[in-house]
Scaffold this motif. Structure first.
Motif, PDB file in Angstrom:
ATOM      1  N   ASN A 134      -1.303  16.231   8.700  1.00 30.99           N
ATOM      2  CA  ASN A 134      -1.894  14.525   8.721  1.00 30.99           C
ATOM      3  C   ASN A 134      -2.030  13.711   7.555  1.00 30.99           C
ATOM      4  OD1 ASN A 134      -0.668  14.725  11.335  1.00 30.99           O
ATOM      5  ND2 ASN A 134      -2.192  14.812  12.313  1.00 30.99           N
ATOM      6  N   ALA A 135      -2.577  14.829   6.374  1.00 31.06           N
ATOM      7  CA  ALA A 135      -2.921  14.840   5.763  1.00 31.06           C
ATOM      8  C   ALA A 135      -2.203  12.813   5.236  1.00 31.06           C
ATOM      9  CB  ALA A 135      -3.057  15.624   4.975  1.00 31.06           C
ATOM     10  N   CYS A 136      -3.638  12.070   4.424  1.00 29.01           N
ATOM     11  CA  CYS A 136      -3.059  10.921   3.665  1.00 29.01           C
ATOM     12  C   CYS A 136      -4.404  10.358   2.680  1.00 29.01           C
ATOM     13  CB  CYS A 136      -2.782   9.658   4.432  1.00 29.01           C
ATOM     14  SG  CYS A 136      -4.356   9.655   5.720  1.00 29.01           S
ATOM     15  N   GLU A 137      -4.464  11.593   2.232  1.00 34.33           N
ATOM     16  CA  GLU A 137      -5.672  11.259   1.329  1.00 34.33           C
ATOM     17  C   GLU A 137      -5.902  10.742  -0.194  1.00 34.33           C
ATOM     18  OE1 GLU A 137      -3.460  14.463  -0.612  1.00 34.33           O
ATOM     19  OE2 GLU A 137      -4.095  14.286   1.123  1.00 34.33           O
ATOM     20  N   ASP A 138      -4.622   9.970  -0.265  1.00 34.02           N
ATOM     21  CA  ASP A 138      -4.304   9.122  -1.207  1.00 34.02           C
ATOM     22  C   ASP A 138      -4.554   7.286  -0.913  1.00 34.02           C
ATOM     23  OD1 ASP A 138      -4.108  10.996  -3.489  1.00 34.02           O
ATOM     24  OD2 ASP A 138      -1.694  11.016  -2.716  1.00 34.02           O
ATOM     25  N   LEU A 139      -4.038   7.754   0.592  1.00 31.86           N
ATOM     26  CA  LEU A 139      -4.234   6.219   1.322  1.00 31.86           C
ATOM     27  C   LEU A 139      -5.360   5.825   1.555  1.00 31.86           C
ATOM     28  CD1 LEU A 139      -3.645   3.569   2.802  1.00 31.86           C
ATOM     29  CD2 LEU A 139      -3.360   5.450   4.459  1.00 31.86           C
ATOM     30  N   MET A 185       1.188  -0.858   0.360  1.00 33.12           N
ATOM     31  CA  MET A 185      -0.005  -0.006  -0.020  1.00 33.12           C
ATOM     32  C   MET A 185       1.127   1.268   0.152  1.00 33.12           C
ATOM     33  SD  MET A 185      -3.504   0.804   2.156  1.00 33.12           S
ATOM     34  CE  MET A 185      -4.173  -0.447   2.180  1.00 33.12           C
ATOM     35  N   ALA A 186       0.533   2.696  -0.584  1.00 30.15           N
ATOM     36  CA  ALA A 186       1.656   3.659  -0.703  1.00 30.15           C
ATOM     37  C   ALA A 186       1.929   3.943   0.622  1.00 30.15           C
ATOM     38  CB  ALA A 186       0.450   4.452  -1.748  1.00 30.15           C
ATOM     39  N   SER A 187       2.986   5.076   0.464  1.00 25.31           N
ATOM     40  CA  SER A 187       2.861   5.176   1.635  1.00 25.31           C
ATOM     41  C   SER A 187       2.252   6.822   1.649  1.00 25.31           C
ATOM     42  CB  SER A 187       4.614   5.497   2.166  1.00 25.31           C
ATOM     43  OG  SER A 187       4.651   7.298   1.135  1.00 25.31           O
ATOM     44  N   HIS A 188       2.087   7.557   2.727  1.00 25.22           N
ATOM     45  CA  HIS A 188       1.644   8.668   3.466  1.00 25.22           C
ATOM     46  C   HIS A 188       2.166   8.972   4.517  1.00 25.22           C
ATOM     47  CE1 HIS A 188       0.060   6.176   7.341  1.00 25.22           C
ATOM     48  NE2 HIS A 188       0.079   5.051   6.450  1.00 25.22           N
ATOM     49  N   ARG A 189       1.232  10.014   5.445  1.00 24.06           N
ATOM     50  CA  ARG A 189       2.064  11.435   6.253  1.00 24.06           C
ATOM     51  C   ARG A 189       0.822  10.977   7.269  1.00 24.06           C
ATOM     52  NH1 ARG A 189       0.832  13.436   1.351  1.00 24.06           N
ATOM     53  NH2 ARG A 189      -0.785  15.299   1.945  1.00 24.06           N
ATOM     54  N   CYS A 190       0.169  10.263   7.576  1.00 21.86           N
ATOM     55  CA  CYS A 190      -0.237  10.056   8.961  1.00 21.86           C
ATOM     56  C   CYS A 190       0.905   9.836  10.093  1.00 21.86           C
ATOM     57  CB  CYS A 190      -0.619   9.245   8.615  1.00 21.86           C
ATOM     58  SG  CYS A 190      -2.424   9.453   7.772  1.00 21.86           S
ATOM     59  N   GLU A 191       0.499  11.088  11.477  1.00 22.14           N
ATOM     60  CA  GLU A 191       1.331  10.848  12.492  1.00 22.14           C
ATOM     61  C   GLU A 191       0.753  10.071  13.220  1.00 22.14           C
ATOM     62  OE1 GLU A 191       2.862  14.234  13.533  1.00 22.14           O
ATOM     63  OE2 GLU A 191       3.316  15.301  11.469  1.00 22.14           O
TER      64      GLU A 191
END
Length: 699
Positions: A378-383, A1-7
């Motif tokens: 904390n966006a991870c819209e693509d995920l 699964m694609a990486s994301h920026r969520c903390e």
């Protein structure tokens, strides 16, 4: 699964999951698609509009975990938090009254949409800009659904498409009760815009009654008092009864508050019998308390009247969010669905997407929005989009296809069922197979009545016009006190000044026309009445007002000037014709122009031609031969010519024949009347066409 920026969120103790829980696993037993929280709808507890029942139903293979909603703190708090006194009045209302809610509750209003998408055409050599990628969904009868997302997510675009208000081309299909929308769809819906556009001089009750009179067919013998009582019932329901006789108001007229205006917009929708109600950011500009109150009323409408309501709303606080049954959450750039299911399952859905719990003491709506807002910390819209497309979208597509196979009652059948219900109280006219619920004759009567009411109450408009006419007559009359005893040359100058002052009189009406046009366009888009009903009503009232003003001006001026009263008839005739012709020209320009400033600019070419080539300073003897046509089409030139010739027949002044010969006047009043009538009809025709075609509400 694609990486994301969520903390990572904080571990340990945290606030209760204020938006419920909904379990989901990627794969169910037997390899079947995962159970999804994205297609569950709640039934409402009988007798209470704002409390879901303790069980949930689902149109697909979804499973609602922890569906004992009473155990969830959000629902127990909701029972005790902020109740409106108007609800008790509504519950106590007798169900046997005309138009009672029991008559409406059995009517289905199911909204289904499939692969709805919208793009803006790009410039030459550029690709189209995608605003909203394909999204599907299904809303059952009585659902209160929220459409949320960051700026640029296509929230309003989606709602406009669902409401059939989108004027630009789009893809996908929208179905009402499993059938494609037809011309009668407008009679089953109501649209509440972000900016409440209503006549400022009307009262709350008059605004609501106006919509009711144009959307409903009353039984024979149904009196105005009975209609008023029915309206009062709805106003009590929405806590508007105490201000029913207060004017709407605007920035110049004191009226009701912003929250009350928003509830008046809701009242217009429910009295029209709408089964689908679309609200574009109804809480914008309201205080937190008024916003919650507004949504709570919508909660009551959805539950008690079984009306399906779609609301575009920004990040609401938790007390507001928990009032919604359904949430459709979009991310931006472009707009893509990331959640489409019960509001109670939103937080647990995103906790599963990111694999970590919601941070401590955080608003659940802020939590969800932060995850899907591009460029947020904390966006991870693509995920979120990938997860939705992999685990939720297939179930929703399957559910949509299943419901599209279930063709419920047609719009005509629903309207007929309503008519049959009302026929118990008297004969009701047959349902019209038209987007307008009532005949043109009734449209004209209701619209004309409202225009008269507005004109009489606008004292700064009507009375000011008449006062200005009187003041102008005295001012000019004093300047020309002895004109009746002077020679023909002086009298011709007086006639010229009189006609020129009337030509610019109608310019003051253009701002009023443009302001009322906005209201008319909004109401026409709601299929309340046709443009003809407004144009005829407005024109008749303008003619009467213009005739009275012209009469006051000319009669007082004649009395002061000392002119022979036998000349009053010809002067009054030509000044009236000239005034009506120029008024039609100004109304045409106002119908074409986007705003007041543009209207004044567009009127200049007409004024230059008609006022410059006036038959007095520019005559057949002085203008070049190739410009004689301008005199032939100038209403001012014909009016000046006819008045001077009429004066020559009254006064035995040898200068008049010399002036008539000098100016090249010809005694042809029929030609002048023909030109003015032709100009009047031409201007009115262009006005009607432009009123129907131009400056429509663009969405």
């Amino acid at each position: 699964m694609a990486s994301h920026r969520c903390e990572p969120g904080a571990e340990g103790s945290r606030l209760p999951n204020l938006l419920g829980t909904c379990m989901q696993s990627p794969t169910a037993k037997g390899g079947s698609p995962a159970a999804s929280p994205c297609a569950i709808s709640f039934k409402m507890e009988e007798g209470r509009p704002d409390v879901p029942a303790t069980s949930s139903t689902c149109g697909t293979n979804c499973v609602a975990a922890g569906s004992d909603v009473e155990a969830n703190p959000i629902w127990s708090r909701q029972k005790s938090h902020f109740t409106t006194g108007s609800e008790d009045v509504f519950w106590a209302a007798g169900s046997k009254e005309l138009g009672s809610d029991d008559d409406l509750g059995s009517l289905e209003s199911v909204l289904t949409f499939k692969d709805v998408a919208f793009s803006v055409p790009g410039r030459r050599g550029e690709k189209d800009k995608t605003i909203l990628e394909p999204v599907s969904g299904h809303l059952e009868t009585g659902t209160l659904a929220a459409v949320m997302g960051p700026s640029g997510s296509g929230k309003t675009t989606l709602m406009d498409i669902l409401a059939n208000k989108k004027t630009a081309p789009y893809s996908g299909s929208v179905h009402f009760n499993g059938r494609k929308r037809d011309k009668l769809f407008a009679r089953m819906t109501a649209y509440v815009p972000q900016n409440d556009v209503m006549p400022a001089y009307l009262t709350v009750k008059e605004v609501v009654l106006f919509h009711c009179a144009l959307k409903c067919q009353w039984p024979a013998g149904f009196t105005a008092d009975e209609a008023g009582k029915l309206i009062d019932k709805r106003l009590k329901f929405l806590d508007l009864y105490e201000v029913r006789d207060s004017r709407i108001g605007d920035e110049h007229i004191r009226g009701i508050s912003g929250g009350q205006r928003r509830r008046v917009s809701l009242a217009r929708g429910i009295v029209s019998g709408a089964r689908l109600l679309f609200c574009d950011e109804p809480t914008s500009g309201l205080s937190a308390t008024d916003a919650e109150k507004c949504v709570r009323y919508m909660r009551s409408i959805a539950s008690r009247l079984r009306t399906t309501i779609v609301v575009v709303i920004h990040q609401p606080r938790v007390e507001v969010a928990e009032l919604f049954d359904h949430l459709l959450l979009l991310t931006a750039l472009p707009g893509r669905a990331v959640y489409n299911g019960p509001m109670a399952g939103a937080v647990s859905h995103f906790e599963k997407v990111v694999g970590q719990p919601m941070p401590v003491r955080m608003n659940p709506m802020d939590y969800c929005m932060d995850l899907v807002t591009p460029e947020a910390r904390n966006a991870c819209e693509d995920l979120c989009v990938e997860y939705y497309q992999a685990h939720c979208s297939p179930n929703i597509d399957q559910m949509v296809d299943q419901h599209l196979q279930l063709q419920r009652a047609t719009t005509m059948e629903l309207l007929e069922a309503t008519r049959q219900s009302m026929s118990r109280y008297g004969d009701v006219p047959p349902v019209r197979n038209s987007k307008h619920a009532v005949r043109f004759r009734r449209q004209l009567r209701v619209v004309f009545g409202r225009q008269v009411t507005m004109a009489l109450r606008d004292r700064q408009g009507v009375l000011t016009d008449w006062a200005v006419a009187v003041a102008k007559a005295f001012l000019v009359g004093v300047a020309y006190l002895r004109i009746g005893s002077l020679d023909a040359t002086q009298q011709c100058g007086f006639f010229f000044m009189l006609l020129m002052s009337l030509c610019i009189e109608g310019m003051k009406n253009m701002p009023k026309v443009i302001n009322e046009r906005t209201i008319m366009k909004m109401e026409v888009s709601e299929a309340l009445y046709s443009e003809w009903a407004y144009i005829v009503s407005f024109s008749v009232i303008q003619w009467v007002q213009q005739l009275i003003s012209n009469t006051l001006y000319v009669v007082i001026l004649f009395a002061l000037s000392g002119l022979d009263w036998s000349l009053l008839g010809p002067v009054f005739l030509w000044t009236s014709l000239l005034s009506i012709t120029f008024d039609s020209m100004y109304l045409m320009v106002a119908s074409i122009a986007k705003d007041t400033a543009t209207a004044f600019v567009l009127s200049l070419p007409f004024l230059m031609v008609f006022l410059l080539y006036n038959g007095f300073t520019a005559t057949r003897e002085t203008v070049p031969g190739f410009m004689v046509w301008a005199l032939e089409v100038s209403p001012v030139a014909y009016a000046m010519e006819s008045v001077v010739i009429a004066a020559s027949k009254v006064y035995d002044d040898g200068l008049y024949p010399m002036l008539i010969s000098h100016f090249g006047y010809i005694d042809e009043p029929e030609r002048g009347i023909e030109v003015m009538v032709t100009g009047f009809l031409l201007f009115r025709t262009v006005q009607i066409v432009c009123m129907r075609v131009l400056n429509n509400v663009q969405r």
